[in-house]
Write a protein that holds these residues in place. Structure first.
Motif, PDB file in Angstrom:
ATOM      1  N   ALA A  56       0.853  -1.194   0.000  1.00 49.36           N
ATOM      2  CA  ALA A  56       0.000   0.000   0.000  1.00 49.36           C
ATOM      3  C   ALA A  56       0.884   1.238   0.000  1.00 49.36           C
ATOM      4  O   ALA A  56       1.811   1.366   0.799  1.00 49.36           O
ATOM      5  CB  ALA A  56      -0.912   0.013   1.223  1.00 49.36           C
ATOM      6  N   TYR A  60      -2.938   5.474   0.319  1.00 49.63           N
ATOM      7  CA  TYR A  60      -3.923   4.381   0.315  1.00 49.63           C
ATOM      8  C   TYR A  60      -5.188   4.772   1.070  1.00 49.63           C
ATOM      9  O   TYR A  60      -5.161   5.483   2.058  1.00 49.63           O
ATOM     10  CB  TYR A  60      -3.305   3.101   0.904  1.00 49.63           C
ATOM     11  CG  TYR A  60      -3.175   3.087   2.416  1.00 49.63           C
ATOM     12  CD1 TYR A  60      -2.150   3.756   3.054  1.00 49.63           C
ATOM     13  CD2 TYR A  60      -4.105   2.396   3.195  1.00 49.63           C
ATOM     14  CE1 TYR A  60      -2.041   3.749   4.431  1.00 49.63           C
ATOM     15  CE2 TYR A  60      -4.007   2.385   4.576  1.00 49.63           C
ATOM     16  CZ  TYR A  60      -2.973   3.070   5.186  1.00 49.63           C
ATOM     17  OH  TYR A  60      -2.881   3.074   6.546  1.00 49.63           O
ATOM     18  N   GLY A  69      -4.366   2.770  -3.995  1.00 44.65           N
ATOM     19  CA  GLY A  69      -2.991   2.845  -3.509  1.00 44.65           C
ATOM     20  C   GLY A  69      -2.384   1.459  -3.323  1.00 44.65           C
ATOM     21  O   GLY A  69      -1.295   1.317  -2.782  1.00 44.65           O
ATOM     22  N   GLY A  70      -3.108   0.432  -3.789  1.00 42.07           N
ATOM     23  CA  GLY A  70      -2.646  -0.950  -3.622  1.00 42.07           C
ATOM     24  C   GLY A  70      -1.828  -1.429  -4.815  1.00 42.07           C
ATOM     25  O   GLY A  70      -2.110  -1.075  -5.960  1.00 42.07           O
TER      26      GLY A  70
END
Ligand code: 5GP
Ligand code: MN
Ligand code: MN
Length: 479
Positions: A56, A60, A69-70
């Motif tokens: 992340a 995230y 945001g992953g």
């Protein structure tokens, strides 16, 4: 959840239960343990074939299945591809176009220029048409050709624009035939349209240079005007995502116990090498090409609008694409895993590729300094240009953050904006903003977003990208 600090800005979620790998979260302080997106980081670690970490980035926040945001890379031979790991807006992304214009030349005409952009670049949910609705064979050309399709039709700042985009502005394994009639119907009259809400076309000034070597390679000069475009694959990509989720969600048991045991139905996925996986990959790449073409068409429209309103020739404007990044995508890329290069499928969902210096996949003019990493902030403060690093190649499959991330929900932001006139507040600070949506300006005001300076500072300290320049808004059009 048990979090272990393993570096100044890096936190680890140990692999527990069905997690195949640990989670790793880049953040300035300890992540809030009750944040539901932390659970999503742990959930993604259950993905079949996931390699090394469920990552992340510091922007995230909660998303469908995967956190926004992953980043998750899987072994394509045994691993899964997940539409939730790409997101609904397939190949939503950012491009920056540099110009030879100085901010002082623009300022006296700013109002007219922004008004011209607003007339010429269709915004909002509906489809006013930059180019007429595309017949099926033309749409096939867009879905296969991406930015190249649009540049070949004269929508360009310079003829070599596509070569300065991630992947040359085109994912080569796209299959237009994998895109349904419904998705085509939604997309055929939306090429060259911005969309609503968070999407924008902005005129920025280069406000500060942090890394003169990279700024010189990127063509960023202090005081110069740049165009920044954030948009994606519009209704076409949304429909591709929606249909694949509908097809995959009921099938998890068919794919085997690892799939049936996934902790969240929103992680619906398919083996990369299965028919269902191949079909999604082919359609998703076609939608990604639609997005590349979309940003390329708007580049052409913006260049023409600037020339018209300023009375300049294209030569005098001197516009050129700096770079174009995908921040919602899954791509087959070669990365070093356990010391040896191999092909992996990298999901970046609200994350930006950040390849380091010397990588042959970085366009030749930038290869010595690293890939341009384009990070928008918000319409009232600033955005950043960074450069990818070796460290990102080692630690995050060449990935970085993608933006500031929201601080307030749309509803909360509207509440805070009540009784205020956001466009007048911005105008008082020299920023001209025009928007179609009545509520957009409230939902999108600066206070609704985190301070992107803090997000990119984490990236810089963690060594995943280095700061190159700060851009500040002069004019913005929003959906
Ligand atoms: P997305 O909405 O694609 O997840 O995120 C894109 C990022 O763009 C947001 O996190 C936010 O930081 C940024 N952003 C949203 N609206 C604007 C805008 O009008 N101007 C700029 N410069 N950035 C924006
Ligand atoms: Mn986006
Ligand atoms: Mn988007």
């Amino acid at each position: 959840m048990k979090l272990r600090r393993i570096d100044e800005d890096l936190w680890e979620l140990p692999a527990e239960g069905g997690m195949k790998v640990p989670g790793r979260i880049y953040a300035a302080g300890p992540p809030a343990p009750d944040d539901p997106s932390l659970q999503q980081v742990a959930n993604v670690a259950h993905l079949p074939g996931i390699l090394r970490f469920s990552l992340a980035m510091p922007d995230y926040h909660w998303g469908y299945g995967f956190p926004i945001g992953g980043v998750a890379a899987v072994d394509p031979e045994i691993g899964a591809i997940s539409p939730g790991g790409v997101g609904y807006d397939i190949n939503c992304g950012v491009r920056v176009v540099t110009t030879a214009l100085h901010e002082e030349e623009l300022r006296p005409r700013l109002r007219q220029v922004v008004a011209q952009l607003f007339r010429d670049v269709p915004t909002g949910v509906g489809a006013s048409r930059a180019i007429p609705a595309l017949a099926d064979d033309e749409l096939d050309g867009v879905l296969a050709g991406g930015a190249r399709w649009a540049a070949a039709r004269g929508f360009a700042a310079a003829p070599d624009d596509p070569s300065r985009c991630e992947e040359g502005g085109r994912l080569p394994q796209a299959d237009p035939a994998a895109v349904s009639d419904r998705a085509r119907a939604r997309g055929r009259d939306q090429l060259g349209t911005l969309g609503s809400g968070n999407h924008f076309l902005e005129l920025d000034r280069v406000a500060e240079i942090y890394a003169p070597d990279a700024a010189a390679a990127f063509g960023l000069l202090p005081g110069a005007v740049a165009i920044q475009i954030h948009s994606g694959s519009r209704g076409l990509g949304y429909q591709v995502c929606d249909e694949s989720l509908a097809a995959l969600t009921p099938r998890m048991r068919d794919f085997g116990p690892d799939y049936a045991a996934l902790p969240d139905p929103q992680l619906a996925c398919a083996p990369v090498r299965s028919d269902a996986g191949r079909r999604y990959l082919a359609a998703m790449q076609a939608a990604a090409n639609f997005a590349f073409a979309n940003r390329q068409v708007m580049t052409g429209l913006a260049v023409r609008a600037l020339c018209r309103s300023l009375g300049l020739s294209e030569g005098e404007l001197g516009a050129r694409v700096l770079y174009d990044v995908c921040h919602n995508v899954a791509k087959l890329e070669t990365h070093a895993v356990d010391g040896a290069p191999r092909e992996v499928l990298v999901h970046r969902k609200g994350a930006t590729r950040a390849f380091g210096p010397g990588d042959p996949r970085v366009p030749a003019p930038y290869r010595a300094v690293g890939q341009p990493v384009l990070i928008p902030g918000d319409m009232g403060r600033y955005s950043y240009v960074l450069a990818g690093t070796d460290r990102a190649m080692r630690d995050t499959f060449g990935s970085s953050c993608h933006g500031a991330g929201r601080l307030l929900s749309r509803g909360q932001a509207l509440k805070l904006a009540r009784g205020r006139s956001i466009d007048r507040e911005l105008a008082a600070r020299g920023i001209e903003v025009l928007s179609r949506g009545r509520k957009t300006l409230g939902e999108e005001m600066s206070e609704a977003y985190k301070d992107v300076a803090q997000v990119v500072a984490v990236m810089h300290r963690a060594g995943l990208s280095r700061l190159v320049a700060r851009l500040e808004p002069l004019g913005v059009i929003k959906g």
